[in-house]
Scaffold this motif. Structure first.
Motif, PDB file in Angstrom:
ATOM      1  N   ILE A 291       0.858  -1.189  -0.099  1.00  0.00           N
ATOM      2  CA  ILE A 291      -0.231  -0.037  -0.024  1.00  0.00           C
ATOM      3  C   ILE A 291       0.970   1.254   0.000  1.00  0.00           C
ATOM      4  O   ILE A 291       0.464   2.073  -0.595  1.00  0.00           O
ATOM      5  CB  ILE A 291      -1.058   0.028   1.134  1.00  0.00           C
ATOM      6  N   ARG A 292       1.971   1.270   0.639  1.00  0.00           N
ATOM      7  CA  ARG A 292       2.618   2.489   0.882  1.00  0.00           C
ATOM      8  C   ARG A 292       3.511   2.923  -0.487  1.00  0.00           C
ATOM      9  O   ARG A 292       3.076   3.944  -1.173  1.00  0.00           O
ATOM     10  CB  ARG A 292       3.988   2.306   1.851  1.00  0.00           C
ATOM     11  N   LEU A 293       4.079   2.110  -1.301  1.00  0.00           N
ATOM     12  CA  LEU A 293       4.865   2.216  -2.247  1.00  0.00           C
ATOM     13  C   LEU A 293       3.628   2.591  -3.311  1.00  0.00           C
ATOM     14  O   LEU A 293       3.763   3.514  -4.256  1.00  0.00           O
ATOM     15  CB  LEU A 293       5.801   1.123  -2.914  1.00  0.00           C
ATOM     16  N   GLY A 294       2.583   1.765  -3.361  1.00  0.00           N
ATOM     17  CA  GLY A 294       1.537   1.810  -4.339  1.00  0.00           C
ATOM     18  C   GLY A 294       0.894   3.262  -4.249  1.00  0.00           C
ATOM     19  O   GLY A 294       0.783   3.818  -5.589  1.00  0.00           O
ATOM     20  N   THR A 295       0.607   3.808  -3.144  1.00  0.00           N
ATOM     21  CA  THR A 295       0.064   5.192  -2.981  1.00  0.00           C
ATOM     22  C   THR A 295       1.040   6.023  -3.521  1.00  0.00           C
ATOM     23  O   THR A 295       0.452   7.144  -4.371  1.00  0.00           O
ATOM     24  CB  THR A 295      -0.121   5.431  -1.652  1.00  0.00           C
ATOM     25  N   VAL A 296       2.190   6.047  -3.310  1.00  0.00           N
ATOM     26  CA  VAL A 296       3.147   6.854  -3.719  1.00  0.00           C
ATOM     27  C   VAL A 296       3.436   6.859  -5.400  1.00  0.00           C
ATOM     28  O   VAL A 296       3.453   8.041  -5.878  1.00  0.00           O
ATOM     29  CB  VAL A 296       4.620   6.735  -3.118  1.00  0.00           C
ATOM     30  N   ILE A 297       3.365   5.756  -6.126  1.00  0.00           N
ATOM     31  CA  ILE A 297       3.295   5.590  -7.426  1.00  0.00           C
ATOM     32  C   ILE A 297       2.057   6.211  -7.968  1.00  0.00           C
ATOM     33  O   ILE A 297       2.145   7.081  -9.012  1.00  0.00           O
ATOM     34  CB  ILE A 297       3.450   4.038  -7.708  1.00  0.00           C
ATOM     35  N   PHE A 298       0.931   5.972  -7.318  1.00  0.00           N
ATOM     36  CA  PHE A 298      -0.448   6.434  -8.053  1.00  0.00           C
ATOM     37  C   PHE A 298      -0.396   7.812  -7.843  1.00  0.00           C
ATOM     38  O   PHE A 298      -0.865   8.740  -8.760  1.00  0.00           O
ATOM     39  CB  PHE A 298      -1.543   5.813  -7.123  1.00  0.00           C
TER      40      PHE A 298
END
Lengths: 407, 522
Positions: free
Chosen positions: B107-114
Motif C-alpha cells: 500500500i505504501r509504495l503503491g500510493t506513492v506511485i499512484f
C-alpha cells in the motif's frame, strides 16, 4: 412590461389516480374527420390550400393562405357549405372569400409581422414599452412564398411553404421563414417535437426562422412574432391565455408547461377558437433538450387601427367590415431565454402551435408511462413487503431455535 | 515480504510486550505514539490531503470550460474527451491498480506511485496546454485517470488499515467531504486565478500556466503520501503488526471467490449512485423549466447535494460508528433518496427540499456502504476489492449516464425520475437481500457497534487459539497443507459433532462465522 397571467395548476399524484387514467384510455371515443384538400390557384403554384374536414355532424374548413401574410382560417359549417373565392379581388377587397351557406363559427390567425430586438441585459424577454430604434425593429413578413412540399392522404394533409425577402430594399439581408401546416384525421400527437397534442378540429402550425441576417447592428438580437387573432364573436369577448403546469413532460421532454389560449366562446361553451402550445422553441433541426430554448408570450392587445394591421390579408378579405366589430386581438411571442447564447448561437428558431375549434385537448399520462410506473415502482414495493414479512417470520422461528438449544 | 500485504490493522488489539517496546525511543511522548489519537489524527489529515489534489484537478477543465474552448480552439465534443479519456480507462484500471497495490507494491509504495502518476498526468495536461497540443492534454488526462482512480482505491484501503473497528465510517465520510471540498474550491478559485494570470500571459499559454498552478495541489498530495508511508511504516514497526504471517498473497482469480455479499454491495453502490450523479449532470434544465428558476438558482440547487454531503457525511459517519448497523443505515438512506426523487418528480415543492434530502441520503449512504466492504473481504485482498468496486461503479455510471441522456431526450424528465426511482428500488431490494444473506452468515454487516467489538474479539481469540494449536502440534514443518486447509479446533470438532447428530446450532455458532475466523490461516 408585464407577463401574461401565469396560472399554475399542479397535479399531485396519488396511487389511486392511476385508475381513472386507465379508464380514461379505455373509454376515450374520438371523432374522425375525412380530409379533402384543394389547391389554389393550381397544383404547381400553390397560394391557398383549402381542406374540408368532414365529420359526422358538421364540416370544418381550413383555409391556409399564403397570398400576402400567412394566415390560417377555421370555419365550422354544415356539410353543404362551400368555399368561393373571387380571385381577381382577393385579398384586397372585403368579402372576396366566403362560405355559402354562412358558417356557424369562424376563427382566423395570421402571422402579422416579426420583431428583432437587442436583448442587451440577456433577459430573454421583450420589453414592449421600449420602442427606441436601438432596441427594436419591426420586420415585415416575407414578400415571396414558395411551396416546398404538399402531401395528402387519408390520415393527414401537410403543406410546407418557405418565405424569403427577394426585395433588395428589405430590412432582411438573408434568411427564410418556413411554415409547415398540418391537419389530421384522428386525434393524436405530432410526429416531431414538441409532439403537441391535436384534436380532429385543429391545424398544427410550425413556424421556423432560419439563418436570419438583418441590417440591424444588434449584437444580442432575438426575434419575436406578432399574431393576429380574429373570430366572429362579439367585440366584447376576448382571448384568455392560461399556462398549465404538470410534472409530466413525457411528450415534450424538458417542458412542463402547456399554454392554452381560448376565446370567450371556447372558454364558456367549448364552441370557439383556441390555440395551444408549449413554451419551447427548438434551435436546430435535430430537436432535443440541448437544442431547445424557451418562448414567452405577452399581454393580449386590442387592435385599434384595423386597416393598417390587417388590410390586404385573408382576415380582412374574409371578415370584411365585421373585422373591427368582432373579436380582434394581437399577441406577441418572443423566442429565446436567458443564457441561451441569443439567436446567433444557432441561427434558428422553431416554434409549434395548434389552432383549433372547441376545447383545447388535455394531456394525460400515456399507457406506457403508467405501465412503467406500476412495474418499476410497484414490483420492488411488493418484493420489499414480502421480504419484510419473511424477516419477521424468520425472527420468530429463530428465537424458538435459540430457546430450544439453550435448554 | 514486508510490504506485500498485511493481516492486521493498526489499532487491532496487540499483546502487552508490543506496547512496552513502543514506549522506547520517542514513542513515549503522546504525539509520536502510533496508538495515540494525535498520531492517527495526523494520519487522517494526510489521508484526506492525498485525495485533494486529484479531486481539485479533475474538474479544472469544467471550471474553465469557456476559456479552454476559446484558448485551445476546441469544440464541445472535443472538450468532452478530457473527461471521457479520464473515466473510461479507469473502468478497468481501478482493478489493476488495486491488485498491484495488494500484490506487488504494497500500500505504501503503491500510493506513492499512484500519486506520482497523478502529478505526471496533470503536468502533461498543463504542458499540452502551453504547447497548444490538444492530444498531449488528452494523453495527460489518461495518465491522470490511471493514477487518480487508483489513488482513491488506495485512500480507502489506508482508511481501513488505520481505522477499522473504531472510526472507519467517520473517516470515510470525512474523506468524501474533503473530496467535495476539493472540487468546490476548484470551481471558485480557478476563474480568479485565470484572470490574474491573464494579466501576464495570453491565450493557451495562460491556460497552461493556470494548470501548472493547479498541479501544485497534486504535489502536495504526493508529499502527504510520502509522509503517510513513513508514518505507516513506523506504526507497523512499533506496533509489530502481524504482517502476513500466513504468507497469503492475493491472486487476480481471487476476485471470483469474493463473497456474494461483496457483489451485492457493489450492486447497491452502482444502483444508488446512478440515481445521484447523472441526475445532477442533467438537473439544471429540469430546475429551470419545471421550477421556473434562473440558471444561477438552478446551479445552486444542483450543487446543494454536494454542499450538504460535505458537511453531513463525517457526522453521519460518527453516528454509524456509534450505532453500527450499516445495513439499516443504507436502507434508510436509500428510502430518504427515494423520497427526495419522488418529491422532485411528482410535486412542485421547492426543489431545495428535494435536493437537500438527496444530499442527506447520499452522505449517509457513502459513510455506511463503503466500510461494509472491509467487513466481508480479508485485508490482504482489500485493495483489489475496493478496486473492483470502484471499477464497477465507474462502468455503471458511464453506461447509465449514456442511457439517461437517451431517456431524457425520448421520454422526458418524468420518465428519467421514474428510472432513477426504479434504480433506487433495486438498491433497496438488494439491501434487503444482503440483510437476509448476511444474517444467515453471521450477521456482521448489521451488528451494533458493541456486538461487532465482541465478534471481532472472538474472531481474534479463535485465530490465536488455532495458531497455538498448530504451534503446540510441533514444528511448522509437520503441518501438511491438509491441516492448514481444515483446522481442527475444539470449537470446530464440537460444531461438526453437533451438526452430525442433527442438533440445531445456536446462531452464534454459525458455520460461516467459523470460515471467516479461520480465513487468515487458510
Amino acid at each position: 412590461m408585464t407577463m401574461a397571467s401565469y396560472k399554475m395548476t399542479n397535479y399531485y399524484l396519488s396511487l389511486f389516480s392511476f385508475i381513472p387514467f386507465l379508464l380514461c384510455f379505455c373509454c376515450s371515443t374520438y371523432q374522425e374527420r375525412q380530409l379533402v384538400a384543394e389547391l389554389y390557384p393550381n397544383s404547381t403554384n400553390v397560394e391557398i390550400v383549402h381542406v374540408r374536414a368532414v365529420g359526422s355532424n358538421d364540416t370544418l374548413h381550413y383555409v391556409w393562405c399564403f397570398r400576402s401574410k400567412p394566415t390560417v382560417l377555421l370555419a365550422l359549417t354544415s356539410h353543404a357549405s362551400n368555399l368561393s373565392v373571387l380571385w381577381e379581388q382577393f385579398p384586397s377587397t372585403a368579402n372576396s372569400i366566403s362560405f355559402e351557406p354562412k358558417p356557424i363559427y369562424s376563427f382566423g390567425v395570421s402571422v402579422n409581422q416579426l420583431y428583432e430586438f437587442n436583448d442587451v441585459n440577456d433577459t430573454g424577454l421583450l420589453d414592449m414599452n421600449n420602442s427606441s430604434e436601438s432596441y427594436i425593429h419591426t420586420i415585415d413578413m416575407p414578400d415571396t412564398w414558395e411551396m416546398k412540399d404538399i402531401e395528402q392522404n387519408l390520415d393527414f394533409v401537410r403543406l410546407v411553404m418557405e418565405g424569403s425577402w427577394k426585395n433588395n430594399e428589405s430590412f432582411v439581408k438573408q434568411g427564410t421563414i418556413r411554415i409547415e401546416l398540418e391537419t389530421y384525421r384522428e386525434q393524436g400527437h405530432g410526429s416531431d417535437l414538441p409532439h403537441l397534442m391535436h384534436s380532429t378540429n385543429a391545424t398544427q402550425l410550425e413556424f421556423s426562422m432560419r439563418n436570419m441576417i438583418t441590417n440591424s447592428s444588434f449584437k444580442q438580437s432575438r426575434f419575436a412574432s406578432e399574431l393576429i387573432l380574429a373570430a366572429n364573436e362579439s367585440a366584447k369577448s376576448s382571448v384568455f391565455p392560461t399556462a398549465y403546469k404538470s410534472f409530466d413532460d413525457e411528450h415534450t421532454p424538458g417542458v412542463f408547461t402547456l399554454v392554452d389560449l381560448q376565446t370567450t366562446a371556447s372558454r364558456e361553451q367549448n364552441k370557439g377558437g383556441y390555440m395551444q402550445w408549449r413554451p419551447v422553441a427548438y434551435v436546430a433541426d435535430e430537436r432535443d433538450i440541448v437544442n431547445s430554448t424557451e418562448t414567452a408570450f405577452y399581454d393580449i392587445k386590442n387592435i385599434t387601427n384595423t386597416s393598417s394591421k390587417c388590410d390586404g390579408t385573408l382576415l380582412a378579405a374574409y371578415f370584411g367590415d365585421n373585422l373591427s366589430k368582432n373579436l380582434l386581438n394581437a399577441l406577441n411571442i418572443s423566442f429565446g431565454a436567458k443564457d441561451d447564447g441569443f439567436y446567433a448561437q444557432n441561427n434558428m428558431s422553431i416554434w409549434t402551435i395548434t389552432i383549433g375549434y372547441g376545447h383545447p385537448p388535455d394531456e394525460n399520462f400515456s399507457l406506457f408511462l403508467i405501465l412503467i410506473m406500476s412495474f418499476g415502482l410497484g414490483l420492488p414495493t411488493v418484493i420489499i413487503m414480502i421480504s419484510g414479512l419473511y424477516i419477521a417470520l424468520r425472527r420468530i422461528t429463530y428465537r424458538k431455535d435459540d430457546l430450544f438449544l439453550s435448554e | 515480504m514486508d510490504d506485500i500485504s498485511r493481516v492486521e490493522s493498526v489499532n487491532a488489539p496487540t499483546s502487552e510486550d508490543d506496547s512496552e517496546q513502543e514506549q522506547q525511543g520517542c514513542g513515549g511522548s503522546s504525539c509520536c505514539n502510533p496508538k495515540s489519537c494525535i498520531y492517527r489524527f495526523c494520519g487522517l489529515v494526510l489521508m484526506c490531503l492525498l485525495g485533494f489534489g486529484s479531486y481539485f484537478c479533475y474538474d479544472n477543465p469544467a471550471a474553465l470550460q469557456d476559456n479552454f474552448m476559446q484558448d485551445l480552439k476546441i469544440n464541445t465534443s472535443q472538450f468532452v474527451y478530457l473527461y471521457s479519456w479520464y473515466s473510461w480507462p479507469s473502468v478497468v484500471l481501478c482493478v489493476v491498480g488495486g491488485f498491484l497495490m495488494d500484490r506487488v507494491f504494497g500500500i505504501r509504495l503503491g500510493t506513492v506511485i499512484f500519486a506520482l502518476l497523478v502529478v505526471i498526468g496533470v503536468s502533461i495536461v498543463a504542458l499540452g496546454a502551453i504547447l497548444n497540443k490538444f492530444w498531449l492534454m488528452v494523453a495527460g488526462r489518461f495518465i491522470f485517470g490511471i493514477g487518480g482512480e487508483s489513488l482513491a482505491v488506495a485512500q480507502n484501503t489506508y482508511a481501513v488499515l488505520w481505522f477499522k473497528g473504531k472510526e472507519l465510517n467517520m473517516v470515510f465520510g470525512l474523506q468524501m467531504s474533503f473530496a467535495r471540498v476539493g472540487s468546490t474550491v476548484n470551481f471558485s478559485v480557478m476563474e480568479p486565478i485565470y484572470r490574474w494570470v491573464n494579466t501576464y500571459y495570453e491565450g493557451y499559454t495562460c491556460t497552461g500556466v493556470v494548470l501548472f498552478f493547479a498541479s501544485i495541489t497534486t504535489v502536495v498530495s504526493l508529499l502527504s503520501t510520502i509522509i503517510l508511508a513513513w508514518m505507516d511504516r513506523r506504526a507497523e514497526r512499533l506496533l509489530k503488526r502481524r504482517d502476513n504471517q500466513s504468507g497469503e498473497v492475493v491472486r487476480i482469480t481471487d476476485i471470483k471467490d469474493f463473497p456474494l455479499s461483496f457483489w451485492m454491495i457493489a450492486l447497491v453502490c452502482v444502483a444508488y449512485y446512478v440515481a445521484i450523479f447523472p441526475f445532477i449532470a442533467l438537473g439544471k434544465v429540469f430546475f429551470i423549466r419545471k421550477f421556473n428558476m434562473t440558471p444561477d438558482e438552478a446551479n445552486t440547487v444542483n450543487s446543494i447535494v454536494y454542499t450538504i454531503s460535505a458537511v453531513s457525511s463525517p457526522l453521519f459517519g460518527i453516528v454509524v460508528d456509534k450505532l453500527g448497523r450499516n445495513l439499516i443505515c443504507c436502507f434508510v438512506s436509500i428510502l430518504v433518496t427515494i423520497a427526495s426523487h419522488a418529491i422532485l418528480a411528482f410535486t412542485f415543492l421547492n426543489p431545495f427540499i428535494g435536493t437537500s434530502l438527496m444530499g442527506l441520503g447520499y452522505s449517509m449512504l457513502a459513510s455506511g456502504l463503503w466500510p461494509m466492504v472491509s467487513m466481508v473481504i480479508p485485508e490482504h485482498q482489500l485493495g483489489t476489492a475496493y478496486g473492483v468496486m470502484q471499477s464497477v461503479q465507474n462502468l455503471g455510471l458511464a453506461l447509465i449516464t449514456l442511457v439517461c441522456g437517451i431517456i431524457v431526450d425520448n421520454g422526458g424528465y418524468l420518465m428519467l425520475e421514474i428510472f432513477f426511482l426504479a434504480c433506487l428500488c433495486v438498491a433497496l431490494v438488494t439491501t434487503v437481500v444482503i440483510y437476509l444473506y448476511d444474517s444467515k452468515h453471521g450477521g456482521i454487516l448489521n451488528m451494533s457497534a458493541d456486538d461487532r467489538e465482541v465478534y471481532e474479539k472472538n474472531r481474534i481469540s479463535a485465530e490465536d487459539l488455532e495458531r497455538e494449536k498448530l504451534v503446540a502440534a510441533g514444528s511448522m514443518s509437520d503441518i501438511t497443507p491438509q491441516d492448514l486447509l481444515q483446522p481442527h479446533s475444539d470449537f470446530h470438532i464440537r460444531n461438526r459433532y453437533l451438526s452430525r447428530i442433527g442438533a440445531n446450532l445456536p446462531s452464534h455458532y454459525n458455520e460461516n462465522q467459523k470460515g471467516l475466523a479461520y480465513r487468515a490461516l487458510r
